[in-house]
Design a protein around this motif. Sequence first.
Motif, mmCIF file in Angstrom:
data_model
loop_
_atom_site.group_PDB
_atom_site.id
_atom_site.type_symbol
_atom_site.label_atom_id
_atom_site.label_comp_id
_atom_site.label_asym_id
_atom_site.label_seq_id
_atom_site.Cartn_x
_atom_site.Cartn_y
_atom_site.Cartn_z
ATOM 1 N N GLU A 145 -12.111 52.712 -28.492
ATOM 2 C CA GLU A 145 -12.763 51.407 -28.184
ATOM 3 C C GLU A 145 -14.220 51.236 -28.813
ATOM 4 O OE1 GLU A 145 -10.931 48.622 -27.609
ATOM 5 O OE2 GLU A 145 -9.476 50.268 -27.528
ATOM 6 N N ARG A 146 -14.954 52.402 -28.848
ATOM 7 C CA ARG A 146 -16.288 52.253 -28.945
ATOM 8 C C ARG A 146 -16.875 52.665 -30.423
ATOM 9 N NH1 ARG A 146 -18.942 55.973 -24.300
ATOM 10 N NH2 ARG A 146 -20.833 55.193 -25.367
ATOM 11 N N LEU A 147 -15.659 52.728 -31.294
ATOM 12 C CA LEU A 147 -15.886 52.824 -32.735
ATOM 13 C C LEU A 147 -15.899 51.461 -33.256
ATOM 14 C CD1 LEU A 147 -13.647 56.104 -33.083
ATOM 15 C CD2 LEU A 147 -15.917 56.071 -32.815
ATOM 16 N N GLY A 148 -16.161 51.791 -34.794
ATOM 17 C CA GLY A 148 -16.414 50.255 -35.554
ATOM 18 C C GLY A 148 -15.034 49.752 -36.143
ATOM 19 N N ARG A 149 -15.136 48.447 -36.834
ATOM 20 C CA ARG A 149 -14.132 47.877 -37.306
ATOM 21 C C ARG A 149 -14.899 47.335 -38.602
ATOM 22 N NH1 ARG A 149 -9.273 46.549 -35.579
ATOM 23 N NH2 ARG A 149 -9.213 44.889 -36.908
ATOM 24 N N VAL A 150 -15.711 48.175 -39.415
ATOM 25 C CA VAL A 150 -16.042 47.813 -40.855
ATOM 26 C C VAL A 150 -15.245 47.846 -41.674
ATOM 27 C CG1 VAL A 150 -18.249 47.957 -41.820
ATOM 28 C CG2 VAL A 150 -18.557 48.633 -39.542
ATOM 29 N N SER A 151 -15.285 47.020 -42.868
ATOM 30 C CA SER A 151 -14.590 46.970 -44.076
ATOM 31 C C SER A 151 -15.426 46.217 -45.029
ATOM 32 C CB SER A 151 -13.252 46.677 -43.956
ATOM 33 O OG SER A 151 -13.135 45.237 -43.628
ATOM 34 N N GLY A 152 -14.979 46.806 -46.294
ATOM 35 C CA GLY A 152 -15.507 45.933 -47.305
ATOM 36 C C GLY A 152 -16.941 46.317 -48.114
ATOM 37 N N ARG A 153 -17.734 45.493 -48.709
ATOM 38 C CA ARG A 153 -18.717 46.048 -49.289
ATOM 39 C C ARG A 153 -19.970 45.520 -48.808
ATOM 40 N NH1 ARG A 153 -16.989 47.382 -55.178
ATOM 41 N NH2 ARG A 153 -19.159 47.960 -55.581
ATOM 42 N N GLY A 154 -19.825 44.574 -47.830
ATOM 43 C CA GLY A 154 -21.199 43.859 -47.502
ATOM 44 C C GLY A 154 -21.904 45.084 -46.648
ATOM 45 N N ARG A 155 -23.038 44.626 -46.029
ATOM 46 C CA ARG A 155 -23.878 45.606 -45.374
ATOM 47 C C ARG A 155 -23.992 44.740 -43.983
ATOM 48 N NH1 ARG A 155 -27.555 50.299 -46.679
ATOM 49 N NH2 ARG A 155 -29.282 48.953 -46.624
ATOM 50 N N ARG A 156 -23.656 43.538 -43.942
ATOM 51 C CA ARG A 156 -24.088 43.041 -42.481
ATOM 52 C C ARG A 156 -23.899 43.617 -41.250
ATOM 53 N NH1 ARG A 156 -23.207 38.703 -39.036
ATOM 54 N NH2 ARG A 156 -21.030 38.963 -38.954
ATOM 55 N N GLU A 157 -22.558 43.977 -41.333
ATOM 56 C CA GLU A 157 -22.312 44.890 -39.873
ATOM 57 C C GLU A 157 -23.188 46.031 -39.649
ATOM 58 O OE1 GLU A 157 -17.599 44.691 -38.854
ATOM 59 O OE2 GLU A 157 -17.895 44.033 -40.969
ATOM 60 N N GLN A 158 -23.498 46.824 -40.565
ATOM 61 C CA GLN A 158 -24.088 48.145 -40.840
ATOM 62 C C GLN A 158 -25.518 47.708 -40.269
ATOM 63 O OE1 GLN A 158 -21.660 47.603 -43.026
ATOM 64 N NE2 GLN A 158 -21.227 49.471 -44.131
ATOM 65 N N MET A 159 -25.912 46.474 -40.560
ATOM 66 C CA MET A 159 -27.415 46.292 -40.310
ATOM 67 C C MET A 159 -27.549 45.951 -38.940
ATOM 68 S SD MET A 159 -29.165 46.901 -43.124
ATOM 69 C CE MET A 159 -30.652 46.385 -42.872
ATOM 70 N N ILE A 160 -26.729 45.320 -38.318
ATOM 71 C CA ILE A 160 -26.364 45.041 -37.001
ATOM 72 C C ILE A 160 -26.196 46.252 -35.976
ATOM 73 C CG2 ILE A 160 -24.935 44.076 -35.189
ATOM 74 C CD1 ILE A 160 -24.142 42.002 -37.184
ATOM 75 N N LEU A 161 -25.492 47.338 -36.620
ATOM 76 C CA LEU A 161 -25.290 48.627 -35.999
ATOM 77 C C LEU A 161 -26.928 49.404 -35.834
ATOM 78 C CD1 LEU A 161 -21.933 49.837 -37.124
ATOM 79 C CD2 LEU A 161 -22.628 49.258 -34.740
ATOM 80 N N ALA A 162 -27.561 49.441 -37.166
ATOM 81 C CA ALA A 162 -28.663 49.710 -37.500
ATOM 82 C C ALA A 162 -29.894 49.314 -36.219
ATOM 83 C CB ALA A 162 -29.301 49.903 -38.930
ATOM 84 N N GLU A 163 -29.715 48.086 -36.118
ATOM 85 C CA GLU A 163 -30.686 47.516 -35.113
ATOM 86 C C GLU A 163 -30.109 48.258 -33.627
ATOM 87 O OE1 GLU A 163 -32.360 44.629 -36.178
ATOM 88 O OE2 GLU A 163 -33.302 44.335 -34.196
ATOM 89 N N LYS A 164 -29.070 48.043 -33.193
ATOM 90 C CA LYS A 164 -28.582 48.587 -31.968
ATOM 91 C C LYS A 164 -29.019 49.860 -31.735
ATOM 92 C CE LYS A 164 -23.817 49.495 -29.927
ATOM 93 N NZ LYS A 164 -22.606 49.292 -30.053
ATOM 94 N N PHE A 165 -28.574 50.943 -33.019
ATOM 95 C CA PHE A 165 -29.137 52.380 -32.788
ATOM 96 C C PHE A 165 -30.530 52.500 -33.035
ATOM 97 C CE2 PHE A 165 -24.462 53.131 -34.242
ATOM 98 C CZ PHE A 165 -23.898 52.831 -33.001
ATOM 99 N N ASN A 166 -31.316 51.506 -33.078
ATOM 100 C CA ASN A 166 -32.773 51.461 -33.195
ATOM 101 C C ASN A 166 -33.089 52.436 -34.520
ATOM 102 O OD1 ASN A 166 -35.444 51.333 -32.568
ATOM 103 N ND2 ASN A 166 -35.530 52.893 -31.203
ATOM 104 N N ILE A 167 -32.473 52.263 -35.626
ATOM 105 C CA ILE A 167 -32.817 53.045 -36.767
ATOM 106 C C ILE A 167 -33.939 52.487 -37.489
ATOM 107 C CG2 ILE A 167 -31.770 53.798 -38.969
ATOM 108 C CD1 ILE A 167 -30.080 54.920 -37.117
ATOM 109 N N ARG A 168 -34.972 53.259 -37.387
ATOM 110 C CA ARG A 168 -36.554 52.705 -37.860
ATOM 111 C C ARG A 168 -36.235 52.770 -39.309
ATOM 112 N NH1 ARG A 168 -40.266 56.429 -35.890
ATOM 113 N NH2 ARG A 168 -38.465 57.684 -35.130
ATOM 114 N N GLU A 169 -35.976 53.547 -40.046
ATOM 115 C CA GLU A 169 -35.889 53.754 -41.291
ATOM 116 C C GLU A 169 -34.826 53.629 -42.029
ATOM 117 O OE1 GLU A 169 -38.867 56.882 -42.906
ATOM 118 O OE2 GLU A 169 -37.201 57.044 -44.214
ATOM 119 N N VAL A 170 -34.316 52.240 -42.569
ATOM 120 C CA VAL A 170 -32.991 51.944 -43.125
ATOM 121 C C VAL A 170 -33.172 52.395 -44.504
ATOM 122 C CG1 VAL A 170 -31.194 50.458 -43.592
ATOM 123 C CG2 VAL A 170 -32.399 49.992 -41.420
#
Length: 365
Positions: free
Chosen positions: A168-193
């Motif tokens: 339940e705590r894993l992702g459901r990302v698919s496709g070529r876009g990066r929108r969901e990854q950017m949301i996750l980067a924010e959530k995980f406090n990734i300072r250097e994307v």
Amino acid sequence: MPLNNNNKKYDALALFSGGLDSILSMKMVERQNLRVLGLHFIAPFFGKLHKIAHWEKIYEIELLGLDVSDEYVEMLLNGPKFGFGKFINPCLDCKIFMLKKARTLLETYGAKFIISGEVLGQRPMSQRRDSLDIIIREADVRNELLRPLSAGHLRPTRAEEEGLVDRERLGRVSGRGRREQMILAEKFNIREVPTPAGGCLLTEQESCRRYLPLFMHMCRPSARDFHLANLGRQVWSKTDPAGWMILGRNKQDNEQLQKLAEDKDYLFEIRHYPGPLGLGRCFCGRAWSEEMLAGAAAITACYSPKARKSRRSVEVVLTHKSTQRIITVRPDLKKQCSGWTEPEWNREQAREILENKTQLMPEAT
Ligand code: SF4
């Protein structure tokens, strides 16, 4: 061979390329209180050993550099089972190769499963659903592989079924876009994307045009040859397929060329003027003719602007098998360069060469 070994135990090993997806995958699993060790593979075509300490610091992860150069080049030369992509990239075989490698390390690190940052439908060759299945089957990691970013779209894996990882705590990302990854980067406090650019030279035309002549002319190029192909200005003799010259474009190139030079190579250095170091690689046991040595000395001198401007004959020191001698040349760029050519990328020609495995004969002694 591991480049450092901290003898610690982990719950999972992760394929870590340095791209955003690989960072997020590690983070997603680490957030479930699991210990993850990222494996960063190094070969002439990918891998940044010098960045490992930086990544560990800014992403707060643990990484291990693995130099797989020789084995990877072997795979490339033996002809990847699933072929090449747009350039010389054997993406399916590459993933299979890395996962097999990771599988062999599971026991060493006490890990139960492997993580990869693949996203369903993101890449045309290696991340279609059928490709993801092929990778699992060929790498024999059906029970071990977890793809956290797309887990919601994929069959539950053993780590999920056994309750080691909460699906339940894993992702459901698919496709070529990066929108969901950017949301996750924010959530995980990734300072250097990291930028989306792949960083794999096998997918870049500029590098592949450098590699192609190695497939065409060499008996069996080594990892060191591919490292050399990444450097400086590459020129090939128009008349002798054994004539491969690399000319340093700056001080760093010259230093790298010195490091990669082998005893059998020809080294050309201009006397009295600043200029490139020229390295002529001798391969398949074919010695260079006097004519080719003179041509190589001349082209080395031509790429020294000061030597050219002098309008005089200049001396070039040739070092070969620990002996030295002087070759005197006139650095006339137009004339001297006419016997050499820089390799070009031609997709059709590349297909033919890469598919014709018979060209890759065992190394002559
Ligand atoms: S892009 Fe390069 S590193 Fe990535 S899977 Fe393809 S061949 Fe391997």
